[in-house]
Design a protein around this motif. Structure first.
Motif, PDB file in Angstrom:
ATOM      1  N   PRO A  58     -69.474 -10.817 -37.067  1.00 25.89           N
ATOM      2  CA  PRO A  58     -69.174  -9.689 -36.161  1.00 25.89           C
ATOM      3  C   PRO A  58     -70.005  -9.710 -34.888  1.00 25.89           C
ATOM      4  N   THR A  59     -71.266 -10.111 -34.998  1.00 25.84           N
ATOM      5  CA  THR A  59     -72.107 -10.194 -33.807  1.00 25.84           C
ATOM      6  C   THR A  59     -71.581 -11.249 -32.844  1.00 25.84           C
ATOM      7  N   GLU A  62     -68.528  -9.945 -31.182  1.00 25.73           N
ATOM      8  CA  GLU A  62     -68.914  -8.914 -30.217  1.00 25.73           C
ATOM      9  C   GLU A  62     -69.469  -9.535 -28.940  1.00 25.73           C
ATOM     10  N   ILE A  66     -67.888  -9.266 -25.224  1.00 28.62           N
ATOM     11  CA  ILE A  66     -68.688  -8.700 -24.139  1.00 28.62           C
ATOM     12  C   ILE A  66     -68.741  -9.669 -22.962  1.00 28.62           C
ATOM     13  N   SER A 154     -79.264  -1.077 -25.409  1.00 25.64           N
ATOM     14  CA  SER A 154     -78.268  -0.586 -26.362  1.00 25.64           C
ATOM     15  C   SER A 154     -78.835   0.550 -27.218  1.00 25.64           C
ATOM     16  N   TRP A 291     -67.187  -4.305 -38.411  1.00 22.62           N
ATOM     17  CA  TRP A 291     -66.189  -4.480 -37.362  1.00 22.62           C
ATOM     18  C   TRP A 291     -65.942  -3.208 -36.564  1.00 22.62           C
ATOM     19  N   THR A 293     -68.157  -1.181 -35.515  1.00 23.18           N
ATOM     20  CA  THR A 293     -69.165  -1.118 -34.452  1.00 23.18           C
ATOM     21  C   THR A 293     -68.781  -2.029 -33.285  1.00 23.18           C
ATOM     22  N   VAL A 294     -68.039  -3.098 -33.585  1.00 20.91           N
ATOM     23  CA  VAL A 294     -67.558  -3.978 -32.515  1.00 20.91           C
ATOM     24  C   VAL A 294     -66.504  -3.261 -31.679  1.00 20.91           C
ATOM     25  N   ALA A 299     -68.430  -4.021 -26.764  1.00 20.62           N
ATOM     26  CA  ALA A 299     -67.341  -5.001 -26.661  1.00 20.62           C
ATOM     27  C   ALA A 299     -65.987  -4.325 -26.468  1.00 20.62           C
TER      28      ALA A 299
END
Length: 531
Positions: A58-59, A62, A66, A154, A291, A293-294, A299
Motif C-alpha cells: 500500500p505504501t 500510495e 502521489i 503528513s 488501502w 488510507t491510500v 494519494a
C-alpha cells in the motif's frame, strides 16, 4: 563481520551515485547486493520476506500515485497559466527577491509538506521558485532544501513511529525535535539563499534568513510545547507566511497591489480541505493503515485534485481540454521516477526485515561515546534509502534507543537526533531529487510580454519549460522582485526555450547532500555535548 557486510548495499548505493551512475542502476545494484546477502549471510524465511513486501505494497502504491498526481498537477497549473499568476502575485507581495525565496522555502514548503507529506511541498514550491526567476537546477535545489519540517510531515506519523519504537513520550520527542531543528533551519536556509543568489547576496539577506527561520522555529517549538505535535509544521509554515507578508506590506504601504489570485489557489485549497476531510473520516472510522488510507490520504486527494483542476480554475476552450494532453506528458515523466522510488523502497524494507539495519546500528553502538557523532548518520542512511521519515524510524529508532540505554545516554535525545536526521535525509533521497528535477525541468519561468533579445518565441507563442544551461544566465534568473512583476496573462509569450534540457540530477543530489552533511555534523556535535 556481519555488520560490515550489512553496509555493502548502502555503500554500493552511495558509491555508484557518487560515480554519477543513474539512480535507477544504482538502486538495482544495491538491491542485487542485498538479495545476495539475504541468500547467504542474512538468511530470512521466504514467508517473512513476502509478508514484509506485501505489507509495504500500500505504501508503494500510495507513493506512485502521489508522484503521478504531483507531476500532473504541476503540469496542469503551468498549462493553464495559474502558476504564472501565483508567481507574479508572490513576487509582487514581497519587497525583496530574497524575502520571496524565504517565504517559499520556510513558509509554503513547510506548510504543504507538514499537511500532506510525501514530498508534496516541492510540488507546490518548485514551480513558484521558477516563476520567481530561478533557473531549473537552482529551483530544484532550493525547493528540496525547504523540506526541513519533515518530522511533522503528513501531521507527524514518522515522529509517532519513532516515539513508539524508541519508547519515549510523543510530545516530549516533538519538543526535542524542534530544539534540534534550529541549526537545521539555519543551515538549509543559508544554503538556499546562497544557491539562489550567490554567497555575497545571501550574506546581505541575512536579516531575511533570521526572520524566516526564527519565526518558523519559534512557532514549531511553541506548538509542540503547548498544543501538540501533529500541527506544529502546519502552523509554523502559516506563521512564517503571515510574518513575511506583513513585513512586506508595512514596507510597501501606498504601492499598487498585485491582482488577486484567489481562483488560481483553488486547486490547492481543494486539496487541503479534502485532506482534512479525509483525515477526519479515517479518524472517525478508526482506520490507521491499509488501502482506505491510500484512497482518503494524499494519494487519492491529489489525483482527484489534478482531475478537477481545469474546472476548479474555470478554464474553458483549449485550456479546458488540457487534461488529456497533460496526462500523456505526466505519464512519460512519471514512470522512471516511480520505478527508481519503488526499488529503493524495496531495498529499505529488505534491510529492515533481514536485520541488516539492526546490525549496522549495533556495531556503531559498540564504539562507545563516539557513537553519538555517528548517530545522525545512521538516521540519515535510513531516510536516504527509504525516502520516508516513517520508514527510516521503523528501521533504526529502536536500535538508537537501545544504544542510548547501553551508553547511559538519555534515550529521548538520541531518538530526537534519529528523528530529525532521518527526516532531513528523506528530503534529499533519490526519489525526492528525481521528482524535484522533473518539476524544475518542466515548470516554466516568469512570463513577459516580449522575448529576451537572444531568444525568439515559438510560432505558437508558448514554449515548454526552461533549460538548466542557457537559461542559467538569462535575464530572468535571480532578478529582483520588481523585474518579475509583469503579471502577464497566461497567453503571454514565455521567455523560455521550447525544448527544456533535463536538470542534472547528480548536481542537485550532490548540492543537497553537501548541505545535509553540514547539518549532520552539527547534530552529531550537539548529541555529544548534550548530556
Amino acid at each position: 563481520m556481519n555488520a560490515l557486510l550489512a553496509t555493502l548495499p548502502v555503500l554500493a548505493t552511495l558509491g555508484l551515485l557518487a560515480a554519477k551512475v543513474r539512480a535507477l542502476y544504482a538502486a538495482l545494484a544495491a538491491l542485487g547486493t542485498a538479495a545476495v546477502l539475504t541468500a547467504t549471510t542474512f538468511r530470512t524465511p521466504l514467508a517473512d520476506l513476502g509478508e514484509a513486501q506485501l505489507h509495504m505494497l500500500p505504501t508503494l502504491v500510495e507513493l506512485a500515485a502521489i508522484l503521478f498526481g504531483g507531476i500532473l498537477l504541476s503540469e496542469l497549473m503551468s498549462r493553464t497559466g495559474a502558476q504564472a499568476r501565483l508567481g507574479a502575485r508572490l513576487s509582487g507581495a514581497c519587497s525583496s527577491h530574497s524575502r520571496a525565496v524565504m517565504l517559499i522555502v520556510f513558509g509554503v514548503t513547510p506548510f504543504a509538506e507538514s499537511l500532506t507529506g510525501f514530498g508534496i511541498g516541492v510540488v507546490v514550491a518548485i514551480p513558484l521558485l521558477r516563476q520567481l526567476g530561478l533557473a531549473p537546477a537552482k529551483a530544484a535545489v532550493v525547493g528540496l532544501l525547504g523540506l526541513v519540517t519533515v518530522p511533522w510531515g503528513s501531521l507527524a506519523p514518522g515522529s509517532l513511529v519513532s516515539a513508539e519504537l524508541g519508547q519515549v513520550d510523543f510530545q516530549e520527542l516533538g519538543v526535542v525535535s524542534a530544539l534540534l531543528s534550529a541549526p537545521v533551519f539555519l543551515i538549509c536556509g543559508a544554503a538556499a539563499l546562497a544557491v539562489a543568489h550567490g554567497p555575497r547576496r545571501a550574506l546581505g539577506a541575512a536579516g531575511e534568513l533570521l526572520l524566516a527561520t526564527g519565526t518558523l522555529w519559534f512557532t514549531v517549538w511553541a506548538v509542540n510545547t503547548y498544543i501538540g505535535v501533529p500541527l506544529a509544521g502546519v502552523l509554523g509554515g502559516l506563521a512564517t507566511i503571515a510574518v513575511l507578508l506583513l513585513v512586506s506590506r508595512l514596507q510597501e504601504q501606498g504601492r499598487e497591489q498585485a491582482e488577486p489570485v484567489g481562483r488560481a489557489l483553488a486547486p490547492y485549497a481543494f486539496l487541503v480541505l479534502g485532506l482534512l476531510a479525509g483525515r477526519a473520516a479515517l479518524s472517525a472510522a478508526g482506520i490507521e493503515e491499509g488501502w482506505w488510507t491510500v484512497l482518503a490520504g494524499p494519494a487519492g486527494w491529489l489525483l482527484l485534485t489534478a482531475a478537477l483542476t481545469p474546472r476548479l480554475l474555470g478554464a474553458d476552450g483549449t485550456e479546458g481540454a488540457a487534461l488529456p494532453t497533460a496526462v500523456t506528458t505526466a505519464t512519460a515523466r512519471w514512470w522512471q521516477v516511480t520505478l527508481t522510488t519503488a526499488l529503493f523502497l524495496i531495498l529499505g524494507t529488505l534491510l529492515t526485515v533481514t536485520g541488516m539495519s539492526r546490525e549496522i546500528a549495533e556495531a556503531c553502538a559498540a564504539l562507545g561515546p563516539a557513537y553519538l557523532l555517528l548517530a545522525p548518520w545512521i538516521g540519515a542512511v535510513g531516510g536516504f534509502l527509504a525516502g520516508s521519515n516513517t520508514g527510516a524510524n521503523a528501521m533504526f529508532a529502536a536500535s538508537q534507543s537501545g544504544a542510548a540505554h547501553a551508553l547511559g545516554y538519555p534515550a529521548l535525545q538520541l531518538v530526537g537526533v534519529q528523528n530529525v536526521s532521518a527526516a532531513l535525509a528523506s528530503g534529499g533521497s533519490v526519489a525526492r531529487v528525481l521528482l524535484a528535477a522533473e518539476l524544475a525541468t518542466n515548470s516554466p519561468g516568469p512570463q513577459a510580454t516580449s522575448p529576451a533579445p537572444e531568444q525568439q518565441p515559438s510560432p505558437t507563442g508558448g514554449g515548454q519549460g526552461g533549460t538548466a544551461t542557457a537559461t542559467d544566465t538569462a535575464v530572468r534568473t535571480e532578478a529582483p522582485a520588481t523585474a518579475v512583476r509583469t503579471e502577464a496573462p497566461a497567453t503571454a509569450v514565455r521567455t523560455e526555450e521550447s525544448a527544456p534540457a533535463p536538470v542534472n540530477t547528480g548536481h542537485v543530489l550532490r548540492t543537497v547532500l553537501a548541505t545535509h552533511t553540514v547539518a549532520f555534523l552539527v547534530l552529531g556535535v550537539i548529541a555529544l555535548l548534550w548530556r
